[in-house]
Scaffold this active site. Structure first.
Site, PDB file in Angstrom:
ATOM      1  N   SER A   1     -60.824 -17.130 -29.166  1.00 46.43           N
ATOM      2  CA  SER A   1     -60.572 -16.567 -27.838  1.00 46.43           C
ATOM      3  C   SER A   1     -59.849 -17.595 -26.981  1.00 46.43           C
ATOM      4  O   SER A   1     -60.053 -18.807 -27.139  1.00 46.43           O
ATOM      5  CB  SER A   1     -61.930 -16.232 -27.199  1.00 46.43           C
ATOM      6  OG  SER A   1     -61.779 -15.953 -25.834  1.00 46.43           O
TER       7      SER A   1
ATOM      8  N   LYS B   1     -67.494 -20.210 -29.735  1.00 43.23           N
ATOM      9  CA  LYS B   1     -66.180 -20.027 -30.383  1.00 43.23           C
ATOM     10  C   LYS B   1     -65.610 -21.380 -30.815  1.00 43.23           C
ATOM     11  O   LYS B   1     -65.063 -21.527 -31.901  1.00 43.23           O
ATOM     12  CB  LYS B   1     -65.208 -19.310 -29.430  1.00 43.23           C
ATOM     13  CG  LYS B   1     -65.560 -17.853 -29.166  1.00 43.23           C
ATOM     14  CD  LYS B   1     -65.346 -16.989 -30.402  1.00 43.23           C
ATOM     15  CE  LYS B   1     -65.914 -15.609 -30.250  1.00 43.23           C
ATOM     16  NZ  LYS B   1     -65.899 -14.814 -31.483  1.00 43.23           N
TER      17      LYS B   1
ATOM     18  N   TYR C   1     -70.690 -18.805 -24.397  1.00 42.99           N
ATOM     19  CA  TYR C   1     -69.884 -17.983 -25.311  1.00 42.99           C
ATOM     20  C   TYR C   1     -68.691 -18.796 -25.844  1.00 42.99           C
ATOM     21  O   TYR C   1     -68.439 -18.841 -27.047  1.00 42.99           O
ATOM     22  CB  TYR C   1     -69.399 -16.720 -24.587  1.00 42.99           C
ATOM     23  CG  TYR C   1     -68.314 -15.967 -25.313  1.00 42.99           C
ATOM     24  CD1 TYR C   1     -68.592 -15.214 -26.449  1.00 42.99           C
ATOM     25  CD2 TYR C   1     -66.986 -16.021 -24.870  1.00 42.99           C
ATOM     26  CE1 TYR C   1     -67.577 -14.532 -27.123  1.00 42.99           C
ATOM     27  CE2 TYR C   1     -65.982 -15.351 -25.533  1.00 42.99           C
ATOM     28  CZ  TYR C   1     -66.274 -14.596 -26.663  1.00 42.99           C
ATOM     29  OH  TYR C   1     -65.272 -13.928 -27.324  1.00 42.99           O
TER      30      TYR C   1
HETATM   31  P1  NAD Z   1     -67.016  -5.584 -30.175  1.00 40.83           P
HETATM   32  O1  NAD Z   1     -68.345  -5.828 -29.575  1.00 40.83           O
HETATM   33  O2  NAD Z   1     -66.394  -4.248 -29.991  1.00 40.83           O
HETATM   34  O3  NAD Z   1     -67.044  -5.931 -31.726  1.00 40.83           O
HETATM   35  C1  NAD Z   1     -67.958  -6.856 -32.280  1.00 40.83           C
HETATM   36  C2  NAD Z   1     -68.668  -6.173 -33.418  1.00 40.83           C
HETATM   37  O4  NAD Z   1     -69.632  -7.070 -33.974  1.00 40.83           O
HETATM   38  C3  NAD Z   1     -69.430  -4.917 -32.972  1.00 40.83           C
HETATM   39  O5  NAD Z   1     -69.073  -3.828 -33.789  1.00 40.83           O
HETATM   40  C4  NAD Z   1     -70.899  -5.294 -33.149  1.00 40.83           C
HETATM   41  O6  NAD Z   1     -71.703  -4.183 -33.494  1.00 40.83           O
HETATM   42  C5  NAD Z   1     -70.803  -6.325 -34.263  1.00 40.83           C
HETATM   43  N1  NAD Z   1     -71.961  -7.224 -34.300  1.00 40.83           N
HETATM   44  C6  NAD Z   1     -72.583  -7.838 -33.264  1.00 40.83           C
HETATM   45  N2  NAD Z   1     -73.644  -8.543 -33.705  1.00 40.83           N
HETATM   46  C7  NAD Z   1     -73.686  -8.378 -35.059  1.00 40.83           C
HETATM   47  C8  NAD Z   1     -74.554  -8.848 -36.085  1.00 40.83           C
HETATM   48  N3  NAD Z   1     -75.619  -9.617 -35.800  1.00 40.83           N
HETATM   49  N4  NAD Z   1     -74.304  -8.482 -37.358  1.00 40.83           N
HETATM   50  C9  NAD Z   1     -73.260  -7.675 -37.649  1.00 40.83           C
HETATM   51  N5  NAD Z   1     -72.406  -7.202 -36.724  1.00 40.83           N
HETATM   52  C10 NAD Z   1     -72.611  -7.541 -35.439  1.00 40.83           C
HETATM   53  O7  NAD Z   1     -66.047  -6.724 -29.598  1.00 40.83           O
HETATM   54  P2  NAD Z   1     -64.477  -6.883 -29.736  1.00 40.83           P
HETATM   55  O8  NAD Z   1     -63.900  -6.839 -28.373  1.00 40.83           O
HETATM   56  O9  NAD Z   1     -63.935  -6.018 -30.797  1.00 40.83           O
HETATM   57  O10 NAD Z   1     -64.422  -8.399 -30.200  1.00 40.83           O
HETATM   58  C11 NAD Z   1     -64.283  -8.752 -31.555  1.00 40.83           C
HETATM   59  C12 NAD Z   1     -64.239 -10.261 -31.671  1.00 40.83           C
HETATM   60  O11 NAD Z   1     -63.170 -10.768 -30.885  1.00 40.83           O
HETATM   61  C13 NAD Z   1     -65.494 -10.968 -31.178  1.00 40.83           C
HETATM   62  O12 NAD Z   1     -65.740 -12.056 -32.032  1.00 40.83           O
HETATM   63  C14 NAD Z   1     -65.106 -11.453 -29.802  1.00 40.83           C
HETATM   64  O13 NAD Z   1     -65.835 -12.595 -29.450  1.00 40.83           O
HETATM   65  C15 NAD Z   1     -63.642 -11.764 -29.997  1.00 40.83           C
HETATM   66  N6  NAD Z   1     -62.835 -11.682 -28.782  1.00 40.83           N
HETATM   67  C16 NAD Z   1     -62.874 -10.567 -28.009  1.00 40.83           C
HETATM   68  C17 NAD Z   1     -62.086 -10.492 -26.863  1.00 40.83           C
HETATM   69  C18 NAD Z   1     -62.139  -9.290 -25.967  1.00 40.83           C
HETATM   70  O14 NAD Z   1     -61.802  -9.408 -24.786  1.00 40.83           O
HETATM   71  N7  NAD Z   1     -62.510  -8.111 -26.441  1.00 40.83           N
HETATM   72  C19 NAD Z   1     -61.249 -11.562 -26.524  1.00 40.83           C
HETATM   73  C20 NAD Z   1     -61.227 -12.675 -27.356  1.00 40.83           C
HETATM   74  C21 NAD Z   1     -62.034 -12.724 -28.479  1.00 40.83           C
HETATM   75  C1  WQD Z   2     -59.721 -10.045 -15.989  1.00 35.40           C
HETATM   76  C2  WQD Z   2     -59.372 -10.330 -14.544  1.00 35.40           C
HETATM   77  C3  WQD Z   2     -61.264 -10.985 -13.203  1.00 35.40           C
HETATM   78  C4  WQD Z   2     -63.430  -7.248 -13.419  1.00 35.40           C
HETATM   79  C5  WQD Z   2     -62.920 -12.190 -20.591  1.00 35.40           C
HETATM   80  C6  WQD Z   2     -63.562 -13.345 -21.281  1.00 35.40           C
HETATM   81  C7  WQD Z   2     -62.628 -13.910 -22.314  1.00 35.40           C
HETATM   82  C8  WQD Z   2     -62.156 -12.811 -23.268  1.00 35.40           C
HETATM   83  C9  WQD Z   2     -61.595 -11.649 -22.523  1.00 35.40           C
HETATM   84  C10 WQD Z   2     -63.669 -12.737 -25.133  1.00 35.40           C
HETATM   85  C11 WQD Z   2     -60.085 -11.562 -13.992  1.00 35.40           C
HETATM   86  C12 WQD Z   2     -60.686  -9.678 -12.731  1.00 35.40           C
HETATM   87  C13 WQD Z   2     -62.462  -8.226 -13.584  1.00 35.40           C
HETATM   88  C14 WQD Z   2     -63.619  -6.683 -12.129  1.00 35.40           C
HETATM   89  C15 WQD Z   2     -61.872  -8.099 -11.277  1.00 35.40           C
HETATM   90  N1  WQD Z   2     -63.228 -12.280 -24.042  1.00 35.40           N
HETATM   91  N2  WQD Z   2     -61.707  -8.645 -12.538  1.00 35.40           N
HETATM   92  N3  WQD Z   2     -62.818  -7.127 -11.120  1.00 35.40           N
HETATM   93  O1  WQD Z   2     -62.437 -12.788 -17.565  1.00 35.40           O
HETATM   94  O2  WQD Z   2     -60.001 -12.765 -18.241  1.00 35.40           O
HETATM   95  O3  WQD Z   2     -61.732 -12.655 -19.963  1.00 35.40           O
HETATM   96  O4  WQD Z   2     -62.554 -11.197 -21.550  1.00 35.40           O
HETATM   97  O5  WQD Z   2     -63.330 -13.716 -25.717  1.00 35.40           O
HETATM   98  O6  WQD Z   2     -63.340 -14.888 -22.993  1.00 35.40           O
HETATM   99  O7  WQD Z   2     -63.860 -14.339 -20.307  1.00 35.40           O
HETATM  100  O8  WQD Z   2     -61.379 -10.704 -18.546  1.00 35.40           O
HETATM  101  O9  WQD Z   2     -61.339  -8.325 -17.990  1.00 35.40           O
HETATM  102  O10 WQD Z   2     -63.328  -9.709 -17.276  1.00 35.40           O
HETATM  103  O11 WQD Z   2     -61.150 -10.058 -16.134  1.00 35.40           O
HETATM  104  O12 WQD Z   2     -61.192  -8.456 -10.330  1.00 35.40           O
HETATM  105  O13 WQD Z   2     -64.478  -5.823 -11.917  1.00 35.40           O
HETATM  106  O14 WQD Z   2     -59.828  -9.228 -13.746  1.00 35.40           O
HETATM  107  O15 WQD Z   2     -61.647 -11.779 -12.130  1.00 35.40           O
HETATM  108  O16 WQD Z   2     -59.189 -12.197 -13.129  1.00 35.40           O
HETATM  109  P1  WQD Z   2     -61.396 -12.318 -18.469  1.00 35.40           P
HETATM  110  P2  WQD Z   2     -61.872  -9.624 -17.523  1.00 35.40           P
END
Ligand code: NAD
Ligand code: WQD
Length: 368
Positions: free
Chosen positions: A128, A160, A156
């Site tokens: 991430s 990572k 979190y």
């Molecule tokens: P998501 O929650 O939709 O997907 C994660 C999946 O992992 C889910 O299906 C959940 O059921 C499964 N899971 C959780 N705990 C588990 C366990 N103990 N055993 C087996 N499965 C389990 O989230 P996502 O947005 O698809 O994110 C996927 C990956 O990408 C994650 O590792 C997240 O940290 C990373 N990521 C997400 C974002 C984002 O903003 N969505 C950004 C950067 C990184």
């Molecule tokens: C985006 C922007 C908020 C909600 C997070 C995790 C990051 C990654 C992606 C997993 C920011 C603003 C949001 C609201 C707002 N996930 N906002 N009102 O914080 O960039 O990233 O998700 O790895 O690790 O930190 O994403 O969608 O929460 O926010 O003004 O109700 O929107 O302040 O500037 P963020 P977000």
């Protein structure tokens, strides 16, 4: 190189399901493993409706090492894992850090141990942009390149960072051990991609596949979608006193289909080029402010969505925009979808599936 079999851990989740679709469309055989903590197996039916191909599903908890052994024993043709399974709520990670270390770190250690035992040699990991922490502390590092020093600022992000380190150490050790044993061909088989995503956005343009979180959303676009459907009265804008052109914070929103394609390209690259461990940013390189996002999503919905300015959210930073040149140059990956498309696709998904995967979508969308 012929497509092999891939284990997608966390493959019913948001990014995992779209990546599973991309893999199936590219000819890979896919085994999806998930405990359905934050997702629904219905995602797999939608994938099949879109591409006509089916992924096998195994209910598995990453905290149970024996579960991985069973999958690899049942599928000796799996040579690669794409690992999404994790807990991902930044705020919650501060309240329950042990849950995050347990699933994200210990779960990945289990996976790596089982991979080593079964000679499964490629891993693509969901990292991430959060591993960079506040990159604005290095003014010459915006947009953020992979060389930017890492400095996560919440539990979190720490998980990572820990997993990136563990994968690097394990792949390097596997390679070194094989070289010491005089087996260079074996050494080259061990590879890892650390994919640092920026802000995933959007849904499938068919309107039948999208993000379906089980709890309360906390990301900007899912919250805006709830304002559009009337589930939420207005959006709270977290801070309008940032040093951006309109005072709101800047993020790099990447269409989910482009993000999924990045995983396919990274996996293909590992299998064809044997780079060892390498990190790639997956973002568009274009930053958008919160106000710009409200306008873009309002345009997709067809009316101005209400908002109110609130104080800054703790832990938020001014600007997280990717420099994704490395992925373009090395993986041949270039995002092609616009922010407008992401907003339109998200709105099509939201308005047709107010209950997410707990209901069937309109028949005319399924028939397309
Ligand atoms: P998501 O929650 O939709 O997907 C994660 C999946 O992992 C889910 O299906 C959940 O059921 C499964 N899971 C959780 N705990 C588990 C366990 N103990 N055993 C087996 N499965 C389990 O989230 P996502 O947005 O698809 O994110 C996927 C990956 O990408 C994650 O590792 C997240 O940290 C990373 N990521 C997400 C974002 C984002 O903003 N969505 C950004 C950067 C990184
Ligand atoms: C985006 C922007 C908020 C909600 C997070 C995790 C990051 C990654 C992606 C997993 C920011 C603003 C949001 C609201 C707002 N996930 N906002 N009102 O914080 O960039 O990233 O998700 O790895 O690790 O930190 O994403 O969608 O929460 O926010 O003004 O109700 O929107 O302040 O500037 P963020 P977000």
């Amino acid at each position: 190189m012929s497509a092999g079999s891939v284990l997608v851990a966390g493959g019913t989740g948001y990014i995992g399901s779209f990546t599973t679709l991309a893999l199936l469309e590219a000819g890979y055989k896919v085994v999806v493993a998930d405990n359905l903590y934050n997702s629904s197996a219905e995602a797999l039916n939608r994938i099949e409706a879109i591409c006509g191909k089916k992924a096998e599903f195994v209910q598995l908890d990453v905290t149970n090492e024996a579960d991985f052994d069973k999958v690899f024993e049942a599928h000796p043709d799996i040579d690669s894992v794409i690992h999404f399974a994790a807990l991902k709520a930044v705020g919650e990670s501060g309240e329950k850090p042990l849950d995050y270390y347990m699933v994200n770190v210990y779960g990945t250690i289990n996976l790596l141990r089982s991979m080593v035992r079964h000679n499964v040699t490629n891993i693509v990991f969901s990292s991430s942009a959060t591993v960079y922490g506040d990159a604005t502390r290095f003014p010459n590092m915006i947009p953020i390149p992979e060389e930017c020093p890492l400095g996560p600022t919440n539990p979190y992000g720490n998980t990572k960072f820990a997993v990136e380190t563990a994968i690097t150490d394990v792949i390097n050790a596997q390679r070194n051990n094989a070289i010491k044993a005089g087996n260079e061909a074996e050494a080259k088989k061990w590879n890892g991609a650390l994919l640092r995503y920026f802000n995933p956005a959007g849904a499938h343009p068919s309107g039948i596949m999208g993000e379906d979180p089980q709890g309360v959303p906390y990301n900007l676009l899912p919250l805006l979608a709830q304002v559009a459907t009337g589930k939420r009265e207005k959006l709270m804008v977290f801070g309008d006193d940032y040093a951006s052109h309109d005072g709101t914070a800047i993020r790099d929103y990447i269409h989910i289909l482009d993000l999924a394609d990045g995983h396919l390209k990274a996996l293909n690259y590992l299998r064809a080029n044997n780079p060892g461990v390498r990190a790639w940013n997956l973002g568009t390189g274009k930053g958008s402010t919160v106000y710009e996002m409200i306008r873009a999503f309002s345009a997709a919905v067809g009316r101005d969505l209400p908002y109110e300015v609130a104080p800054r959210r703790a832990g938020d930073v001014l600007n997280l925009t990717a420099n994704a040149n490395r992925a373009t140059k090395e993986l041949g990956w270039t995002p092609t979808r616009t922010l407008e498309q992401a907003c339109e696709d998200l709105w099509l998904w939201t308005k047709n599936n107010p209950q997410g995967y707990r209901q069937q979508p309109p028949a005319e969308l399924l028939a397309k």
